[in-house]
Design a protein around this motif. Structure first.
Motif, PDB file in Angstrom:
ATOM      1  N   ALA A 200       0.850  -1.299  -0.030  1.00  0.00           N
ATOM      2  CA  ALA A 200      -0.074  -0.037   0.012  1.00  0.00           C
ATOM      3  C   ALA A 200       1.015   1.368  -0.166  1.00  0.00           C
ATOM      4  O   ALA A 200       0.684   2.073  -0.867  1.00  0.00           O
ATOM      5  CB  ALA A 200      -0.919   0.089   1.340  1.00  0.00           C
ATOM      6  N   TYR A 201       1.923   1.274   0.882  1.00  0.00           N
ATOM      7  CA  TYR A 201       2.841   2.435   0.831  1.00  0.00           C
ATOM      8  C   TYR A 201       3.533   2.629  -0.379  1.00  0.00           C
ATOM      9  O   TYR A 201       3.846   3.721  -0.989  1.00  0.00           O
ATOM     10  CB  TYR A 201       3.602   2.372   2.032  1.00  0.00           C
ATOM     11  N   VAL A 202       4.131   1.469  -1.167  1.00  0.00           N
ATOM     12  CA  VAL A 202       4.919   1.635  -2.066  1.00  0.00           C
ATOM     13  C   VAL A 202       3.791   2.107  -3.458  1.00  0.00           C
ATOM     14  O   VAL A 202       4.078   3.007  -4.158  1.00  0.00           O
ATOM     15  CB  VAL A 202       5.536   0.260  -2.581  1.00  0.00           C
ATOM     16  N   ALA A 203       2.825   1.712  -3.291  1.00  0.00           N
ATOM     17  CA  ALA A 203       1.965   2.266  -4.213  1.00  0.00           C
ATOM     18  C   ALA A 203       1.476   3.709  -4.314  1.00  0.00           C
ATOM     19  O   ALA A 203       1.244   4.309  -5.175  1.00  0.00           O
ATOM     20  CB  ALA A 203       0.492   1.250  -4.501  1.00  0.00           C
ATOM     21  N   ALA A 204       1.654   4.055  -2.962  1.00  0.00           N
ATOM     22  CA  ALA A 204       1.062   5.602  -2.719  1.00  0.00           C
ATOM     23  C   ALA A 204       2.189   6.430  -2.877  1.00  0.00           C
ATOM     24  O   ALA A 204       2.004   7.694  -2.754  1.00  0.00           O
ATOM     25  CB  ALA A 204       0.384   5.549  -1.329  1.00  0.00           C
ATOM     26  N   ASN A 205       3.312   6.066  -2.685  1.00  0.00           N
ATOM     27  CA  ASN A 205       4.459   6.891  -2.981  1.00  0.00           C
ATOM     28  C   ASN A 205       5.580   6.283  -3.980  1.00  0.00           C
ATOM     29  O   ASN A 205       6.206   5.673  -4.024  1.00  0.00           O
ATOM     30  CB  ASN A 205       5.502   6.875  -1.508  1.00  0.00           C
ATOM     31  N   GLU A 206       5.710   7.413  -4.621  1.00  0.00           N
ATOM     32  CA  GLU A 206       6.661   6.991  -6.006  1.00  0.00           C
ATOM     33  C   GLU A 206       7.929   6.888  -5.721  1.00  0.00           C
ATOM     34  O   GLU A 206       8.249   7.908  -4.535  1.00  0.00           O
ATOM     35  CB  GLU A 206       6.596   8.115  -7.142  1.00  0.00           C
ATOM     36  N   GLY A 207       8.823   5.839  -5.994  1.00  0.00           N
ATOM     37  CA  GLY A 207      10.425   6.119  -5.722  1.00  0.00           C
ATOM     38  C   GLY A 207      10.699   5.020  -4.560  1.00  0.00           C
ATOM     39  O   GLY A 207      11.734   4.970  -4.245  1.00  0.00           O
ATOM     40  N   LEU A 208       9.642   4.199  -4.279  1.00  0.00           N
ATOM     41  CA  LEU A 208      10.250   3.157  -3.265  1.00  0.00           C
ATOM     42  C   LEU A 208       9.573   1.743  -3.820  1.00  0.00           C
ATOM     43  O   LEU A 208       8.819   1.590  -4.868  1.00  0.00           O
ATOM     44  CB  LEU A 208       8.988   3.369  -2.352  1.00  0.00           C
ATOM     45  N   LYS A 209      10.504   0.771  -3.379  1.00  0.00           N
ATOM     46  CA  LYS A 209      10.296  -0.706  -3.998  1.00  0.00           C
ATOM     47  C   LYS A 209      10.206  -1.497  -2.866  1.00  0.00           C
ATOM     48  O   LYS A 209      10.945  -1.198  -1.708  1.00  0.00           O
ATOM     49  CB  LYS A 209      10.998  -0.920  -5.203  1.00  0.00           C
ATOM     50  N   ILE A 210       9.769  -2.896  -3.008  1.00  0.00           N
ATOM     51  CA  ILE A 210       9.761  -3.986  -2.063  1.00  0.00           C
ATOM     52  C   ILE A 210      10.708  -4.824  -2.348  1.00  0.00           C
ATOM     53  O   ILE A 210      10.824  -5.369  -3.696  1.00  0.00           O
ATOM     54  CB  ILE A 210       8.494  -4.607  -1.862  1.00  0.00           C
ATOM     55  N   LEU A 211      11.603  -5.206  -1.678  1.00  0.00           N
ATOM     56  CA  LEU A 211      12.473  -6.249  -2.147  1.00  0.00           C
ATOM     57  C   LEU A 211      11.875  -7.528  -1.957  1.00  0.00           C
ATOM     58  O   LEU A 211      11.035  -7.866  -1.227  1.00  0.00           O
ATOM     59  CB  LEU A 211      13.889  -6.536  -1.021  1.00  0.00           C
ATOM     60  N   GLU A 212      12.530  -8.569  -2.966  1.00  0.00           N
ATOM     61  CA  GLU A 212      11.708  -9.716  -2.968  1.00  0.00           C
ATOM     62  C   GLU A 212      12.103 -10.615  -1.826  1.00  0.00           C
ATOM     63  O   GLU A 212      10.996 -11.692  -1.751  1.00  0.00           O
ATOM     64  CB  GLU A 212      12.409 -10.499  -4.394  1.00  0.00           C
ATOM     65  N   GLU A 213      12.917 -10.743  -1.175  1.00  0.00           N
ATOM     66  CA  GLU A 213      13.193 -11.493  -0.034  1.00  0.00           C
ATOM     67  C   GLU A 213      12.125 -11.402   1.188  1.00  0.00           C
ATOM     68  O   GLU A 213      11.807 -10.128   1.475  1.00  0.00           O
ATOM     69  CB  GLU A 213      14.508 -11.166   0.686  1.00  0.00           C
ATOM     70  N   GLU A 214      11.533 -12.486   1.477  1.00  0.00           N
ATOM     71  CA  GLU A 214      10.661 -12.310   2.439  1.00  0.00           C
ATOM     72  C   GLU A 214      11.078 -13.013   3.590  1.00  0.00           C
ATOM     73  O   GLU A 214      11.175 -14.173   3.562  1.00  0.00           O
ATOM     74  CB  GLU A 214       9.311 -13.003   1.996  1.00  0.00           C
ATOM     75  N   PHE A 215      11.301 -12.744   4.661  1.00  0.00           N
ATOM     76  CA  PHE A 215      12.017 -13.099   5.768  1.00  0.00           C
ATOM     77  C   PHE A 215      11.385 -13.849   7.022  1.00  0.00           C
ATOM     78  O   PHE A 215      12.150 -14.335   7.576  1.00  0.00           O
ATOM     79  CB  PHE A 215      13.336 -12.332   6.091  1.00  0.00           C
ATOM     80  N   ALA A 216      10.359 -13.476   6.843  1.00  0.00           N
ATOM     81  CA  ALA A 216       9.494 -14.049   8.218  1.00  0.00           C
ATOM     82  C   ALA A 216       7.845 -14.179   7.852  1.00  0.00           C
ATOM     83  O   ALA A 216       7.466 -13.283   7.403  1.00  0.00           O
ATOM     84  CB  ALA A 216       9.509 -13.226   9.393  1.00  0.00           C
ATOM     85  N   VAL A 217       7.176 -15.344   8.162  1.00  0.00           N
ATOM     86  CA  VAL A 217       5.867 -15.334   8.093  1.00  0.00           C
ATOM     87  C   VAL A 217       5.105 -15.524   9.243  1.00  0.00           C
ATOM     88  O   VAL A 217       5.553 -16.108  10.210  1.00  0.00           O
ATOM     89  CB  VAL A 217       5.463 -16.846   7.375  1.00  0.00           C
ATOM     90  N   GLU A 218       4.216 -14.501   9.581  1.00  0.00           N
ATOM     91  CA  GLU A 218       3.414 -14.584  10.740  1.00  0.00           C
ATOM     92  C   GLU A 218       2.055 -14.555  10.973  1.00  0.00           C
ATOM     93  O   GLU A 218       1.524 -14.495   9.740  1.00  0.00           O
ATOM     94  CB  GLU A 218       3.852 -13.118  11.288  1.00  0.00           C
ATOM     95  N   ASP A 219       1.529 -14.973  11.954  1.00  0.00           N
ATOM     96  CA  ASP A 219       0.048 -15.053  12.206  1.00  0.00           C
ATOM     97  C   ASP A 219      -0.479 -13.852  12.817  1.00  0.00           C
ATOM     98  O   ASP A 219       0.164 -13.314  13.870  1.00  0.00           O
ATOM     99  CB  ASP A 219      -0.437 -16.280  13.075  1.00  0.00           C
ATOM    100  N   TYR A 220      -1.484 -13.320  12.122  1.00  0.00           N
ATOM    101  CA  TYR A 220      -2.250 -12.152  12.926  1.00  0.00           C
ATOM    102  C   TYR A 220      -3.516 -12.740  13.623  1.00  0.00           C
ATOM    103  O   TYR A 220      -4.116 -13.725  13.119  1.00  0.00           O
ATOM    104  CB  TYR A 220      -2.966 -11.217  11.581  1.00  0.00           C
ATOM    105  N   ALA A 221      -3.595 -12.137  14.630  1.00  0.00           N
ATOM    106  CA  ALA A 221      -4.827 -12.647  15.501  1.00  0.00           C
ATOM    107  C   ALA A 221      -5.397 -11.454  16.596  1.00  0.00           C
ATOM    108  O   ALA A 221      -4.368 -10.464  16.700  1.00  0.00           O
ATOM    109  CB  ALA A 221      -4.621 -13.780  16.384  1.00  0.00           C
ATOM    110  N   ILE A 222      -6.479 -11.488  16.939  1.00  0.00           N
ATOM    111  CA  ILE A 222      -7.006 -10.438  18.042  1.00  0.00           C
ATOM    112  C   ILE A 222      -6.530 -10.560  19.227  1.00  0.00           C
ATOM    113  O   ILE A 222      -6.655 -11.860  19.881  1.00  0.00           O
ATOM    114  CB  ILE A 222      -8.294 -10.339  17.839  1.00  0.00           C
ATOM    115  N   ALA A 223      -6.015  -9.631  20.027  1.00  0.00           N
ATOM    116  CA  ALA A 223      -5.403  -9.761  21.304  1.00  0.00           C
ATOM    117  C   ALA A 223      -6.708  -9.437  22.392  1.00  0.00           C
ATOM    118  O   ALA A 223      -7.683  -8.606  22.092  1.00  0.00           O
ATOM    119  CB  ALA A 223      -4.302  -8.890  21.669  1.00  0.00           C
TER     120      ALA A 223
END
Ligand code: ARG
Length: 260
Positions: A200-223
């Motif tokens: 979302a941030y890269v789409a909204a701001n010109e001049g940024l990119k995301i590196l291909e490397e994904e280094f951690a997979v996490e679970d989202y949950a409600i606390a």
């Protein structure tokens, strides 16, 4: 840098162990607390930190996003009204613990450390940690981050990973938006954040990119507060219904378009 993988393995092992303990009823906190952060009065009070699109962000003065829609759907299932308060990400757990709020829904990763202070519902989404850099950056992978200036949001797992990078200078911001700006303005070399907000941030701001490397997979949950086991159970049931009815997928599809 190999440490990160090790740390993650430890985190996941811990999370699993806690989950098993909880499942066996061995966690020892059976009695409901006297002043449990209940949902009395039909209001479900949620806290979040709204610089994290598409999970939560402002649209015309209103907080919108996946977490908001999921919480609304849960409140509806429980016959309650949802109320939302925005606060710093690193205050969310305390707000739930103190009973100031019933739930924290904030793209929050289940970690062993957080499980010491709150319970988490079943996971409702997966997050992947990625790295944002400027388009012209010569940083190509996690290994290139050693000794660099890294912007993060305070209290996030991104901050924890950044802390493990050798010689890195960490710049911690209350709002994720400010961390993004820091990279954009050249004051930081990279930002560590979850993949969907990164997109979302890269789409909204010109001049940024995301590196291909994904280094951690996490679970989202409600606390939810440890004492509030009844609400935990009710929300897990509601989540199960939302998963089975396809409503959860529908909410996610409204905000995330997958082109794979
Ligand atoms: N998933 C990460 C964590 O739990 C980042 C979450 C940030 N969420 C937010 N609403 N700002 O640490």
């Amino acid at each position: 840098m190999k440490n990160i993988k090790k740390i993650l393995a430890v985190i996941m092992a811990g999370v699993l162990a806690s989950a098993i303990l909880a499942a066996c009823g061995g966690s020892g906190s059976a009695a409901p607390a006297t002043e449990a952060a209940g949902a009395a009065g039909g209001v479900l009070k949620m806290v979040t930190e709204a610089t994290f699109p598409p999970y939560e962000s402002y649209e015309g003065g209103e907080i919108v996003g996946i977490d908001v829609d999921i919480a609304k759907a849960i409140a509806e299932e429980l016959g309650m009204t949802l109320e939302i308060e925005d606060m710093a990400f690193d205050s969310l757990i305390a707000a739930v613990q103190s009973g100031k709020a019933d739930i924290a829904a904030a793209g929050m990763t289940v970690t062993e450390d957080r499980l010491k202070n709150v319970n988490f519902t079943e996971p409702y989404a997966t997050g992947i940690q990625v790295i944002i850099v400027r388009e012209d950056s010569d940083i190509k992978s996690l290994d290139d981050l050693a000794g660099k200036k890294i912007a993060v949001q305070t209290g996030t797992t991104g901050e924890i990973y950044a802390e493990d990078i050798e010689g890195a200078e960490i710049q911690s911001f209350t709002k994720a938006t400010d961390a993004v700006l820091e990279v954009l303005n050249g004051k930081a070399d990279a930002m560590m954040i979850d993949n969907e907000p990164a997109k979302a941030y890269v789409a909204a701001n010109e001049g940024l990119k995301i590196l291909e490397e994904e280094f951690a997979v996490e679970d989202y949950a409600i606390a939810i507060a440890k004492e509030n086991t009844e609400l935990l159970e009710r929300i897990n049931n509601a989540l199960k219904n939302l998963k089975e009815s396809g409503k959860l997928d529908e909410i996610v599809a409204k905000y995330i378009t997958t082109e794979e």
